[in-house]
Scaffold this active site. Structure first.
Site, PDB file in Angstrom:
ATOM      1  CB  ILE A  12      -1.035  -0.009   1.157  1.00 61.22           C
ATOM      2  CG1 ILE A  12      -2.135   1.005   0.877  1.00 61.22           C
ATOM      3  CG2 ILE A  12      -0.387   0.253   2.506  1.00 61.22           C
ATOM      4  CD1 ILE A  12      -2.904   0.780  -0.400  1.00 61.22           C
ATOM      5  CG  ASP A  28      -7.185  -6.236   4.873  1.00 62.73           C
ATOM      6  OD1 ASP A  28      -6.642  -5.510   5.719  1.00 62.73           O
ATOM      7  OD2 ASP A  28      -6.996  -6.111   3.651  1.00 62.73           O
ATOM      8  CE  LYS A  75      -8.322  -1.662   5.555  1.00 55.94           C
ATOM      9  NZ  LYS A  75      -8.065  -2.703   4.498  1.00 55.94           N
ATOM     10  NE  ARG A 132      10.150  -5.249   8.693  1.00 54.20           N
ATOM     11  CZ  ARG A 132       9.339  -6.298   8.718  1.00 54.20           C
ATOM     12  NH1 ARG A 132       9.334  -7.090   9.765  1.00 54.20           N
ATOM     13  NH2 ARG A 132       8.537  -6.566   7.712  1.00 54.20           N
TER      14      ARG A 132
HETATM   15  P1  NAP Z   1       2.298  -5.687   3.129  1.00 50.76           P
HETATM   16  O1  NAP Z   1       2.751  -5.235   1.799  1.00 50.76           O
HETATM   17  O2  NAP Z   1       2.190  -7.147   3.378  1.00 50.76           O
HETATM   18  O3  NAP Z   1       3.198  -5.098   4.292  1.00 50.76           O
HETATM   19  C1  NAP Z   1       3.487  -3.745   4.448  1.00 50.76           C
HETATM   20  C2  NAP Z   1       4.889  -3.540   4.988  1.00 50.76           C
HETATM   21  O4  NAP Z   1       4.851  -3.452   6.411  1.00 50.76           O
HETATM   22  C3  NAP Z   1       5.902  -4.628   4.730  1.00 50.76           C
HETATM   23  O5  NAP Z   1       6.363  -4.586   3.422  1.00 50.76           O
HETATM   24  C4  NAP Z   1       6.983  -4.271   5.739  1.00 50.76           C
HETATM   25  O6  NAP Z   1       7.723  -3.165   5.245  1.00 50.76           O
HETATM   26  C5  NAP Z   1       6.159  -3.771   6.926  1.00 50.76           C
HETATM   27  N1  NAP Z   1       5.995  -4.808   7.937  1.00 50.76           N
HETATM   28  C6  NAP Z   1       5.464  -6.043   7.792  1.00 50.76           C
HETATM   29  N2  NAP Z   1       5.520  -6.718   8.958  1.00 50.76           N
HETATM   30  C7  NAP Z   1       6.093  -5.897   9.864  1.00 50.76           C
HETATM   31  C8  NAP Z   1       6.441  -6.025  11.227  1.00 50.76           C
HETATM   32  N3  NAP Z   1       6.198  -7.148  11.904  1.00 50.76           N
HETATM   33  N4  NAP Z   1       7.023  -4.973  11.836  1.00 50.76           N
HETATM   34  C9  NAP Z   1       7.291  -3.829  11.164  1.00 50.76           C
HETATM   35  N5  NAP Z   1       6.990  -3.650   9.871  1.00 50.76           N
HETATM   36  C10 NAP Z   1       6.389  -4.663   9.217  1.00 50.76           C
HETATM   37  O7  NAP Z   1       0.869  -5.069   3.473  1.00 50.76           O
HETATM   38  P2  NAP Z   1       0.006  -3.975   2.720  1.00 50.76           P
HETATM   39  O8  NAP Z   1      -0.848  -4.624   1.714  1.00 50.76           O
HETATM   40  O9  NAP Z   1       0.834  -2.830   2.324  1.00 50.76           O
HETATM   41  O10 NAP Z   1      -0.984  -3.569   3.915  1.00 50.76           O
HETATM   42  C11 NAP Z   1      -0.561  -2.798   5.008  1.00 50.76           C
HETATM   43  C12 NAP Z   1      -1.773  -2.124   5.623  1.00 50.76           C
HETATM   44  O11 NAP Z   1      -2.408  -1.336   4.621  1.00 50.76           O
HETATM   45  C13 NAP Z   1      -2.833  -3.111   6.128  1.00 50.76           C
HETATM   46  O12 NAP Z   1      -3.373  -2.671   7.332  1.00 50.76           O
HETATM   47  C14 NAP Z   1      -3.874  -3.111   5.014  1.00 50.76           C
HETATM   48  O13 NAP Z   1      -5.173  -3.382   5.499  1.00 50.76           O
HETATM   49  C15 NAP Z   1      -3.767  -1.677   4.516  1.00 50.76           C
HETATM   50  N6  NAP Z   1      -4.212  -1.515   3.132  1.00 50.76           N
HETATM   51  C16 NAP Z   1      -3.729  -2.337   2.141  1.00 50.76           C
HETATM   52  C17 NAP Z   1      -4.225  -2.202   0.841  1.00 50.76           C
HETATM   53  C18 NAP Z   1      -3.722  -3.059  -0.299  1.00 50.76           C
HETATM   54  O14 NAP Z   1      -4.238  -2.942  -1.417  1.00 50.76           O
HETATM   55  N7  NAP Z   1      -2.717  -3.891  -0.114  1.00 50.76           N
HETATM   56  C19 NAP Z   1      -5.187  -1.241   0.555  1.00 50.76           C
HETATM   57  C20 NAP Z   1      -5.597  -0.389   1.566  1.00 50.76           C
HETATM   58  C21 NAP Z   1      -5.120  -0.546   2.841  1.00 50.76           C
HETATM   59  P3  NAP Z   1       9.308  -3.127   5.210  1.00 50.76           P
HETATM   60  O15 NAP Z   1       9.726  -4.329   4.451  1.00 50.76           O
HETATM   61  O16 NAP Z   1       9.562  -1.850   4.486  1.00 50.76           O
HETATM   62  O17 NAP Z   1       9.787  -3.131   6.636  1.00 50.76           O
END
Ligand code: NAP
Length: 308
Positions: free
Chosen positions: A14, A168, A90, A37
């Site tokens: 995101i 989610d 969110k 990280r």
């Molecule tokens: P993601 O790509 O799986 O993870 C986001 C990033 O968070 C990872 O790349 C990592 O970044 C960091 N991270 C993961 N585990 C961690 C930990 N234990 N401690 C610290 N940092 C950690 O997830 P995402 O899809 O972006 O979603 C993240 C949030 O955005 C969620 O709450 C989701 O509901 C929301 N969201 C997502 C979307 C979507 O389309 N994907 C849309 C709207 C909202 P680093 O490698 O840089 O450390």
């Protein structure tokens, strides 16, 4: 106007898809650093964790937290205690109490806390809210069905406790529902379908009750292949409204409405800037409360194992 320096913490899907482009297009913010990280972004000052960021960059007053919900609370607490204006992706917490604690902490620290709901900034939502304000809803149907393999490939956290599973995306529908419907609602029944090998549901059916016998049904399903559906239909005493494409398209009595679309994430960052300028917070926990209630009240059924 001088742009406010902002740091992004958690450079994942995101952050790359939405936050970074929205900040790049914003006059209000400059991306000054990341915490990642996995390496962050080329040319942007990166830190291994929030402690290192706070220590090295006292000049950055605003943090945008883009990691999954499970690790977010401890990081948000540190951000707020360091005196940073904090924006949360969110859902605002893995639990309701986490989010309430952060809101209290932000108040005590005198910083802005913005618990974002990006779907509320979809193009049709404001107009839908306006249209509904002087009408009486009689029946509401939410259908939010998508293919988890397409939208969340390899994201293990959504299947782990606190990751919410199909809620989610489903919570996005609930964030629109609570934004556009004038009436208070509460969950009266729910069925949650858990794959036998996972800790979070792959599908959920919810029924909400409101005043005057109003019922709202919501069907969330992650097993939808082919066309994807993100629709909310509201019948009222004076016409029917349909928001589709996650709120991006609006029909009123079958007539497609012309909408101004300035983008969900540009809208979030504009709001964050306004909140900081006004010294205010925006923490609306109703969508999260509905999810918590569904987990509390819902009947559970076990369905076929899910493999990515
Ligand atoms: P993601 O790509 O799986 O993870 C986001 C990033 O968070 C990872 O790349 C990592 O970044 C960091 N991270 C993961 N585990 C961690 C930990 N234990 N401690 C610290 N940092 C950690 O997830 P995402 O899809 O972006 O979603 C993240 C949030 O955005 C969620 O709450 C989701 O509901 C929301 N969201 C997502 C979307 C979507 O389309 N994907 C849309 C709207 C909202 P680093 O490698 O840089 O450390």
């Amino acid at each position: 106007m001088t742009a406010t320096k902002v740091a992004i913490l958690g450079v994942g899907k995101i952050a790359r898809d939405q936050h970074i482009p929205a900040i790049a297009a914003s006059d209000a913010f400059d991306l000054a650093a990341t915490v990642s990280r996995s390496g962050g972004l080329e040319g942007v000052d990166n830190h291994p964790d929030i402690d290192a960021l706070v220590l090295a960059r006292p000049d950055i007053p605003a943090f945008s937290l883009c990691m999954p919900p499970q690790p977010r609370f401890e990081i948000a607490k540190k951000a707020i205690l360091a005196g940073k204006h904090t924006m949360l992706e969110k859902p605002p917490g893995a639990t309701v109490s986490e989010a309430l604690t952060l809101a209290d902490l932000a108040r005590a620290q005198g910083v802005t806390l913005f618990a974002t709901w990006h779907s509320r900034y979809a193009a049709g939502v404001a107009q839908a809210r306006e249209w509904l304000a002087d009408r009486t809803p009689t029946k509401v149907e939410i259908i939010w069905k998508e293919d988890v393999r397409r939208w969340h490939p390899g994201q293990d956290w959504i299947w782990e406790a606190g990751g919410m599973g199909v809620f989610d995306p489903g919570i996005n529908a609930l964030s629109i529902m609570t934004e556009i419907l004038p009436d208070p609602l509460h969950v009266i029944a729910a069925t949650l379908s858990f794959p036998e090998n996972r800790a979070t549901p792959i599908a959920a059916d919810l029924t909400f009750a409101g005043p005057r016998g109003l019922q709202v049904s919501a069907g969330f399903d992650w097993r939808q292949e082919g066309p994807q559906t993100w629709d909310i239909t509201v019948q009222t005493d004076n016409g029917t409204l349909r928001l589709s494409d996650g709120g991006a398209t609006l029909h009123i009595d079958d007539a497609k409405q012309t909408l101004q679309d300035s983008g969900e994430y540009p809208g979030l960052y504009a709001r964050f800037a306004d909140l900081i300028a006004a010294g205010q917070s925006d923490v609306d926990l109703r969508p999260l409360q509905h999810v918590a209630d569904a987990f509390m009240l819902g009947r559970r059924e076990t369905v076929a194992a899910f493999h990515d």
